[in-house]
Design an enzyme around this catalytic site. Structure first.
Site, PDB file in Angstrom:
ATOM      1  N   TYR A   1      15.802  -9.759 -25.031  1.00 51.50           N
ATOM      2  CA  TYR A   1      16.517 -10.336 -23.901  1.00 51.50           C
ATOM      3  C   TYR A   1      16.703  -9.288 -22.808  1.00 51.50           C
ATOM      4  O   TYR A   1      16.618  -9.601 -21.615  1.00 51.50           O
ATOM      5  CB  TYR A   1      17.861 -10.919 -24.349  1.00 51.50           C
ATOM      6  CG  TYR A   1      17.696 -12.182 -25.163  1.00 51.50           C
ATOM      7  CD1 TYR A   1      17.456 -13.407 -24.550  1.00 51.50           C
ATOM      8  CD2 TYR A   1      17.761 -12.151 -26.552  1.00 51.50           C
ATOM      9  CE1 TYR A   1      17.289 -14.568 -25.297  1.00 51.50           C
ATOM     10  CE2 TYR A   1      17.599 -13.310 -27.308  1.00 51.50           C
ATOM     11  CZ  TYR A   1      17.364 -14.513 -26.672  1.00 51.50           C
ATOM     12  OH  TYR A   1      17.187 -15.660 -27.411  1.00 51.50           O
TER      13      TYR A   1
ATOM     14  N   CYS B   1       9.967 -19.509 -23.875  1.00 51.57           N
ATOM     15  CA  CYS B   1      11.221 -18.817 -24.199  1.00 51.57           C
ATOM     16  C   CYS B   1      11.262 -18.377 -25.663  1.00 51.57           C
ATOM     17  O   CYS B   1      12.026 -17.486 -26.021  1.00 51.57           O
ATOM     18  CB  CYS B   1      12.414 -19.692 -23.856  1.00 51.57           C
ATOM     19  SG  CYS B   1      12.405 -21.304 -24.646  1.00 51.57           S
ATOM     20  N   HIS B   2      10.402 -18.971 -26.503  1.00 51.68           N
ATOM     21  CA  HIS B   2      10.360 -18.562 -27.916  1.00 51.68           C
ATOM     22  C   HIS B   2       9.860 -17.126 -28.066  1.00 51.68           C
ATOM     23  O   HIS B   2      10.040 -16.521 -29.118  1.00 51.68           O
ATOM     24  CB  HIS B   2       9.487 -19.525 -28.724  1.00 51.68           C
ATOM     25  CG  HIS B   2       8.053 -19.519 -28.320  1.00 51.68           C
ATOM     26  ND1 HIS B   2       7.566 -20.323 -27.306  1.00 51.68           N
ATOM     27  CD2 HIS B   2       6.997 -18.792 -28.776  1.00 51.68           C
ATOM     28  CE1 HIS B   2       6.273 -20.090 -27.169  1.00 51.68           C
ATOM     29  NE2 HIS B   2       5.903 -19.169 -28.049  1.00 51.68           N
TER      30      HIS B   2
ATOM     31  N   ASN C   1      16.026 -23.621 -20.302  1.00 50.45           N
ATOM     32  CA  ASN C   1      14.620 -23.917 -20.082  1.00 50.45           C
ATOM     33  C   ASN C   1      14.263 -25.312 -20.600  1.00 50.45           C
ATOM     34  O   ASN C   1      14.315 -25.562 -21.798  1.00 50.45           O
ATOM     35  CB  ASN C   1      13.766 -22.856 -20.787  1.00 50.45           C
ATOM     36  CG  ASN C   1      12.294 -23.146 -20.737  1.00 50.45           C
ATOM     37  OD1 ASN C   1      11.809 -23.803 -19.829  1.00 50.45           O
ATOM     38  ND2 ASN C   1      11.579 -22.647 -21.722  1.00 50.45           N
TER      39      ASN C   1
ATOM     40  N   GLU D   1       1.489 -16.946 -33.105  1.00 48.44           N
ATOM     41  CA  GLU D   1       1.007 -16.109 -31.995  1.00 48.44           C
ATOM     42  C   GLU D   1       0.701 -14.672 -32.395  1.00 48.44           C
ATOM     43  O   GLU D   1       0.136 -13.934 -31.606  1.00 48.44           O
ATOM     44  CB  GLU D   1       2.037 -16.119 -30.852  1.00 48.44           C
ATOM     45  CG  GLU D   1       2.165 -17.458 -30.191  1.00 48.44           C
ATOM     46  CD  GLU D   1       3.107 -17.479 -29.017  1.00 48.44           C
ATOM     47  OE1 GLU D   1       3.151 -18.497 -28.326  1.00 48.44           O
ATOM     48  OE2 GLU D   1       3.823 -16.483 -28.783  1.00 48.44           O
TER      49      GLU D   1
ATOM     50  N   ARG E   1      22.706 -11.324 -20.068  1.00 43.58           N
ATOM     51  CA  ARG E   1      23.296 -12.632 -20.398  1.00 43.58           C
ATOM     52  C   ARG E   1      22.693 -13.747 -19.550  1.00 43.58           C
ATOM     53  O   ARG E   1      22.444 -14.849 -20.030  1.00 43.58           O
ATOM     54  CB  ARG E   1      24.805 -12.609 -20.212  1.00 43.58           C
ATOM     55  CG  ARG E   1      25.507 -11.896 -21.319  1.00 43.58           C
ATOM     56  CD  ARG E   1      26.980 -12.048 -21.154  1.00 43.58           C
ATOM     57  NE  ARG E   1      27.568 -12.121 -22.472  1.00 43.58           N
ATOM     58  CZ  ARG E   1      28.840 -12.090 -22.699  1.00 43.58           C
ATOM     59  NH1 ARG E   1      29.689 -12.004 -21.696  1.00 43.58           N
ATOM     60  NH2 ARG E   1      29.296 -12.151 -23.931  1.00 43.58           N
TER      61      ARG E   1
END
Length: 165
Positions: A106, A137-138, A129, A164, A120
């Site tokens: 993050y 976002c994964h 999202n 992936e 944050r």
């Protein structure tokens, strides 16, 4: 927006539904069998009033099938339309640059989005999202590699990251 199209396809993780604007841009998507789980995430200014079910959404359906089949880069070519604040939109665009198999933290996501101290806010952009998969976002994990939260559950996020890698 008055009308959009919706379709659900089977994937190894379960049903995947996409809501697509008439011009082909993804408004919302995720591992669910119903658009009802997706529409609350769409900005009110983009939320369709009417959905028309289609068996196939062209490029979007092809990309979902190809991605789950192993073509991990195919999702980058699919147009997406989301609205949020300036940083949120920048954070969503930044997510589209994260390569498959190279998850980031993050904190790295905040840096990539241009505001290193906004960790944050970067996490909030992930949570808000609507176009999951196409805005990947994964690919954002906690510092140290812990999975972190994911709207479609930790098992789905683990599958995606393993797929992936």
């Amino acid at each position: 927006m008055t009308n959009a199209f919706v379709s659900t396809v089977d994937t190894p993780i379960g049903p995947f539904t996409a809501v697509v604007a008439p011009d082909g841009a993804v408004l919302a998507s995720g591992w669910t069998g119903t658009a009802d789980d997706l529409l609350p995430q769409v900005s009110p200014s983009l939320r369709p009033v009417e959905l028309t079910a289609r068996r196939d959404l062209g490029q979007v359906t092809r990309a979902v099938r190809a991605y789950h089949g192993g073509d991990l880069d195919v999702i980058a070519d699919v147009p997406v339309r989301q609205r949020g604040g300036a940083f949120t939109e920048q954070a969503w665009e930044a997510l589209r640059t994260v390569p498959a198999g190279k998850p980031i933290s993050y904190a790295d996501h905040a840096l990539l989005a241009g505001r290193p101290a906004a960790v944050r806010a970067a996490a909030s952009a992930c949570a808000r999202n609507a176009a999951t998969l196409f805005v990947p976002c994964h690919r954002v994990v906690r510092t140290g590699g812990a999975i972190g939260d994911f709207r479609w559950g930790p098992a789905a996020k683990r599958w995606l990251l393993a797929h992936e890698s």
